[in-house]
Design a protein around this motif. Structure first.
Motif, PDB file in Angstrom:
ATOM      1  N   ALA A  23       0.822  -1.211   0.000  1.00 24.99           N
ATOM      2  CA  ALA A  23       0.000   0.000   0.000  1.00 24.99           C
ATOM      3  C   ALA A  23       0.853   1.258   0.000  1.00 24.99           C
ATOM      4  O   ALA A  23       0.433   2.300  -0.523  1.00 24.99           O
ATOM      5  CB  ALA A  23      -0.931   0.005   1.211  1.00 24.99           C
ATOM      6  N   GLY A  24       2.055   1.180   0.562  1.00 24.73           N
ATOM      7  CA  GLY A  24       2.904   2.355   0.651  1.00 24.73           C
ATOM      8  C   GLY A  24       3.821   2.568  -0.532  1.00 24.73           C
ATOM      9  O   GLY A  24       4.463   3.618  -0.630  1.00 24.73           O
ATOM     10  N   ILE A  25       3.923   1.588  -1.446  1.00 26.70           N
ATOM     11  CA  ILE A  25       4.861   1.718  -2.568  1.00 26.70           C
ATOM     12  C   ILE A  25       4.197   1.548  -3.928  1.00 26.70           C
ATOM     13  O   ILE A  25       4.890   1.434  -4.940  1.00 26.70           O
ATOM     14  CB  ILE A  25       6.021   0.696  -2.423  1.00 26.70           C
ATOM     15  CG1 ILE A  25       5.490  -0.737  -2.411  1.00 26.70           C
ATOM     16  CG2 ILE A  25       6.836   0.983  -1.170  1.00 26.70           C
ATOM     17  CD1 ILE A  25       6.594  -1.792  -2.446  1.00 26.70           C
ATOM     18  N   LEU A  26       2.873   1.553  -3.960  1.00 25.80           N
ATOM     19  CA  LEU A  26       2.172   1.330  -5.239  1.00 25.80           C
ATOM     20  C   LEU A  26       2.560   2.364  -6.289  1.00 25.80           C
ATOM     21  O   LEU A  26       2.750   2.036  -7.463  1.00 25.80           O
ATOM     22  CB  LEU A  26       0.651   1.351  -5.023  1.00 25.80           C
ATOM     23  CG  LEU A  26       0.028   0.146  -4.325  1.00 25.80           C
ATOM     24  CD1 LEU A  26      -1.488   0.286  -4.305  1.00 25.80           C
ATOM     25  CD2 LEU A  26       0.429  -1.159  -4.994  1.00 25.80           C
ATOM     26  N   GLY A  27       2.648   3.619  -5.872  1.00 30.14           N
ATOM     27  CA  GLY A  27       2.978   4.671  -6.827  1.00 30.14           C
ATOM     28  C   GLY A  27       4.335   4.462  -7.471  1.00 30.14           C
ATOM     29  O   GLY A  27       4.502   4.625  -8.685  1.00 30.14           O
ATOM     30  N   LEU A  28       5.319   4.076  -6.660  1.00 31.99           N
ATOM     31  CA  LEU A  28       6.657   3.840  -7.178  1.00 31.99           C
ATOM     32  C   LEU A  28       6.690   2.635  -8.115  1.00 31.99           C
ATOM     33  O   LEU A  28       7.355   2.655  -9.157  1.00 31.99           O
ATOM     34  CB  LEU A  28       7.633   3.631  -6.017  1.00 31.99           C
ATOM     35  CG  LEU A  28       7.937   4.863  -5.162  1.00 31.99           C
ATOM     36  CD1 LEU A  28       8.689   4.457  -3.907  1.00 31.99           C
ATOM     37  CD2 LEU A  28       8.728   5.885  -5.948  1.00 31.99           C
ATOM     38  N   VAL A  29       5.978   1.577  -7.737  1.00 34.48           N
ATOM     39  CA  VAL A  29       5.907   0.394  -8.599  1.00 34.48           C
ATOM     40  C   VAL A  29       5.263   0.755  -9.933  1.00 34.48           C
ATOM     41  O   VAL A  29       5.745   0.362 -11.006  1.00 34.48           O
ATOM     42  CB  VAL A  29       5.114  -0.732  -7.915  1.00 34.48           C
ATOM     43  CG1 VAL A  29       4.900  -1.899  -8.882  1.00 34.48           C
ATOM     44  CG2 VAL A  29       5.832  -1.219  -6.662  1.00 34.48           C
ATOM     45  N   ALA A  30       4.176   1.521  -9.865  1.00 32.52           N
ATOM     46  CA  ALA A  30       3.458   1.907 -11.078  1.00 32.52           C
ATOM     47  C   ALA A  30       4.358   2.703 -12.023  1.00 32.52           C
ATOM     48  O   ALA A  30       4.398   2.441 -13.240  1.00 32.52           O
ATOM     49  CB  ALA A  30       2.215   2.719 -10.712  1.00 32.52           C
ATOM     50  N   ARG A  31       5.109   3.667 -11.484  1.00 30.41           N
ATOM     51  CA  ARG A  31       5.982   4.487 -12.331  1.00 30.41           C
ATOM     52  C   ARG A  31       7.142   3.672 -12.893  1.00 30.41           C
ATOM     53  O   ARG A  31       7.502   3.805 -14.068  1.00 30.41           O
ATOM     54  CB  ARG A  31       6.522   5.676 -11.527  1.00 30.41           C
ATOM     55  CG  ARG A  31       5.490   6.752 -11.261  1.00 30.41           C
ATOM     56  CD  ARG A  31       6.145   8.045 -10.805  1.00 30.41           C
ATOM     57  NE  ARG A  31       6.850   7.892  -9.539  1.00 30.41           N
ATOM     58  CZ  ARG A  31       6.276   8.053  -8.356  1.00 30.41           C
ATOM     59  NH1 ARG A  31       4.975   8.352  -8.272  1.00 30.41           N
ATOM     60  NH2 ARG A  31       6.973   7.912  -7.240  1.00 30.41           N
ATOM     61  N   ASP A  32       7.730   2.804 -12.072  1.00 30.34           N
ATOM     62  CA  ASP A  32       8.898   2.048 -12.507  1.00 30.34           C
ATOM     63  C   ASP A  32       8.556   1.038 -13.597  1.00 30.34           C
ATOM     64  O   ASP A  32       9.328   0.850 -14.546  1.00 30.34           O
ATOM     65  CB  ASP A  32       9.509   1.335 -11.305  1.00 30.34           C
ATOM     66  CG  ASP A  32      10.799   0.603 -11.647  1.00 30.34           C
ATOM     67  OD1 ASP A  32      11.593   1.158 -12.430  1.00 30.34           O
ATOM     68  OD2 ASP A  32      11.017  -0.512 -11.132  1.00 30.34           O
ATOM     69  N   LEU A  33       7.386   0.390 -13.451  1.00 35.48           N
ATOM     70  CA  LEU A  33       7.014  -0.663 -14.408  1.00 35.48           C
ATOM     71  C   LEU A  33       6.021  -0.184 -15.448  1.00 35.48           C
ATOM     72  O   LEU A  33       5.491  -0.988 -16.229  1.00 35.48           O
ATOM     73  CB  LEU A  33       6.455  -1.873 -13.647  1.00 35.48           C
ATOM     74  CG  LEU A  33       7.438  -2.530 -12.670  1.00 35.48           C
ATOM     75  CD1 LEU A  33       6.796  -3.742 -12.002  1.00 35.48           C
ATOM     76  CD2 LEU A  33       8.740  -2.925 -13.359  1.00 35.48           C
TER      77      LEU A  33
END
Length: 415
Positions: A23-33
């Motif tokens: 829940a705390g890293i979804l944004g980073l995962v979304a941008r990276d992938l």
């Protein structure tokens, strides 16, 4: 003895961190992938659904394995899977590694619960189980905010944290966990599903499913929900996660005592209504950090109090099947988490980032209504929701023993 219980708890801490930190890293995962945030949220769905489906299947398939080998195998699968998540080059590969991680978690947690009851005398089994299951609760207070903070620039660092926790638990248990009793005969899959023929049990399980669906629709996308307050700053989001985790621990502790004093029905209806009110207020509360922090304190406090009441109620319906019913509660919980990823994604698409928490309000009220129905009937003797009653837990012999209500309140029931 205490050290071995703490090492078992370290494993559940790793599992809890892995299942909730996304829940705390979804944004980073979304941008990276290069995927959308709702798509990234499906990692939570895949993990939870895989856990819910695999837990009873793997428990049945590995029932005759030596417990030590089973624990170490489960931690190996879990740790390797998270290492693969940390280096996954594409989104589809990342999803596949989440299934593998869920398989390890589904094999580890029920086994750790059962092993904990064999390490202590019968009169201390409730506290032993509470210690091991406490790793899940502490994960919300420490593991999630730590993982969110660590991954504020690179989400892969968060996955390496989980790898380190899993490896530490593996090494500790490999060195110190020996001479465990041989496994006893375990119920087959048909026996595990037999309680579903009871309509009251079905309603109670549905209450668990819908309530955790409501909770996790917001929790999975909490970073998006409180973005007006945090401004996208990872440090501020970590603070919100920290407050949410501390409130979860407090809710779990207070919920057990409230169930003992006031009964399941009062805790379920009061806590569920308070959670619904918090979800309703979130679109306005998220405008400021003060409001976001107030939400992070109230919603988990109420939600985890209900989390204690739900398995307590299920076990009280048919005490002779209490271990299976608590396992059923665990599966219903993870099915709710799994569905929350998809429902939350749909709510974000239809209602937008500001108003999607209103879906959780409706779902929480549905859960409260189901809870009111399932706890309405009072019967004497077995199956009563006695305010001073106790939840039953699985023992090493496959029988049931009384335990404090708070021990049954953790996400992972006894499988």
């Amino acid at each position: 003895m205490r050290l071995r219980l703490l090492l078992l708890a370290l494993g559940t801490f790793a599992v809890g961190t892995d299942s909730m930190v996304m829940a705390g890293i979804l944004g980073l995962v979304a941008r990276d992938l290069d995927v959308s945030v709702p798509a990234a949220g499906q990692m939570v769905t895949v993990f939870a659904l895989s856990y819910a489906v695999l837990a009873p299947v793997l428990a049945t398939a590995a029932a005759r394995w030596p417990r030590r080998r089973l624990l170490l195998t489960a931690l190996t699968v879990f740790t390797v899977a998270n290492a693969l998540s940390a280096v996954a080059p594409t989104y589809p590969i990342l999803l596949a590694t989440r299934v593998l991680a869920a398989a390890g978690a589904a094999l580890y947690t029920p086994t750790a619960n059962a092993v904990a009851t064999t390490l202590v005398p019968p009169e201390r089994r409730g506290r032993a189980l509470a210690t091991v299951l406490g790793g899940m609760t502490v994960a919300t207070a420490l593991g999630v905010p730590l993982g969110t903070w660590l991954g504020r620039t690179d989400w892969r660092l968060t996955m390496w944290l989980v790898v380190a926790l899993g490896a530490a638990a593996f090494l500790g248990l490999a060195l110190l966990l020996r001479d465990l009793p041989a496994p006893t005969a375990a119920p087959d899959l048909r026996a595990r599903l037999a309680p579903l023929r009871n309509r009251r049990i079905l309603v109670a399980a549905a209450t668990t499913l819908v309530f955790f669906l409501a909770v996790n629709v917001v929790y999975i996308y909490l970073g998006t929900a409180v973005r007006p307050a945090t401004g996208g700053d990872a440090g501020r989001l970590s603070l919100v996660m920290l407050v949410s985790g501390v409130a979860s621990v407090a809710g779990n502790w207070l919920g057990g005592r409230a169930v003992d004093r006031f009964g399941v029905r009062v805790v379920l209806l009061t806590g569920g209504s308070a959670a619904a009110a918090a979800f309703l207020a979130l679109p306005w509360a998220s405008a400021t950090m003060t409001g976001a922090l107030l939400y992070a304190g109230v919603a988990p406090l109420a939600g985890w109090a209900v989390a204690v009441a739900l398995p307590h109620h299920l076990a009280s319906i048919e005490p002779s099947s209490a271990p299976l019913l608590i396992s059923l509660n665990s599966s219903a919980l993870y099915l709710g988490v799994a569905a929350a990823g998809g429902i939350g994604s749909l709510a974000l698409t239809v209602l937008g980032a500001h108003w999607f928490p209103l879906v959780s309000t409706v779902l929480a009220l549905v859960a409260v209504s189901l809870g009111a129905v399932s706890t309405r009937r009072r019967v004497s003797g077995a199956g009563t929701d006695d305010p001073g009653g106790t939840t039953l837990i699985a023992t090493s012999s496959g029988t049931a023993a009384p335990a404090p209500a708070r021990a049954a309140g953790s996400p992972q029931g006894v499988a």
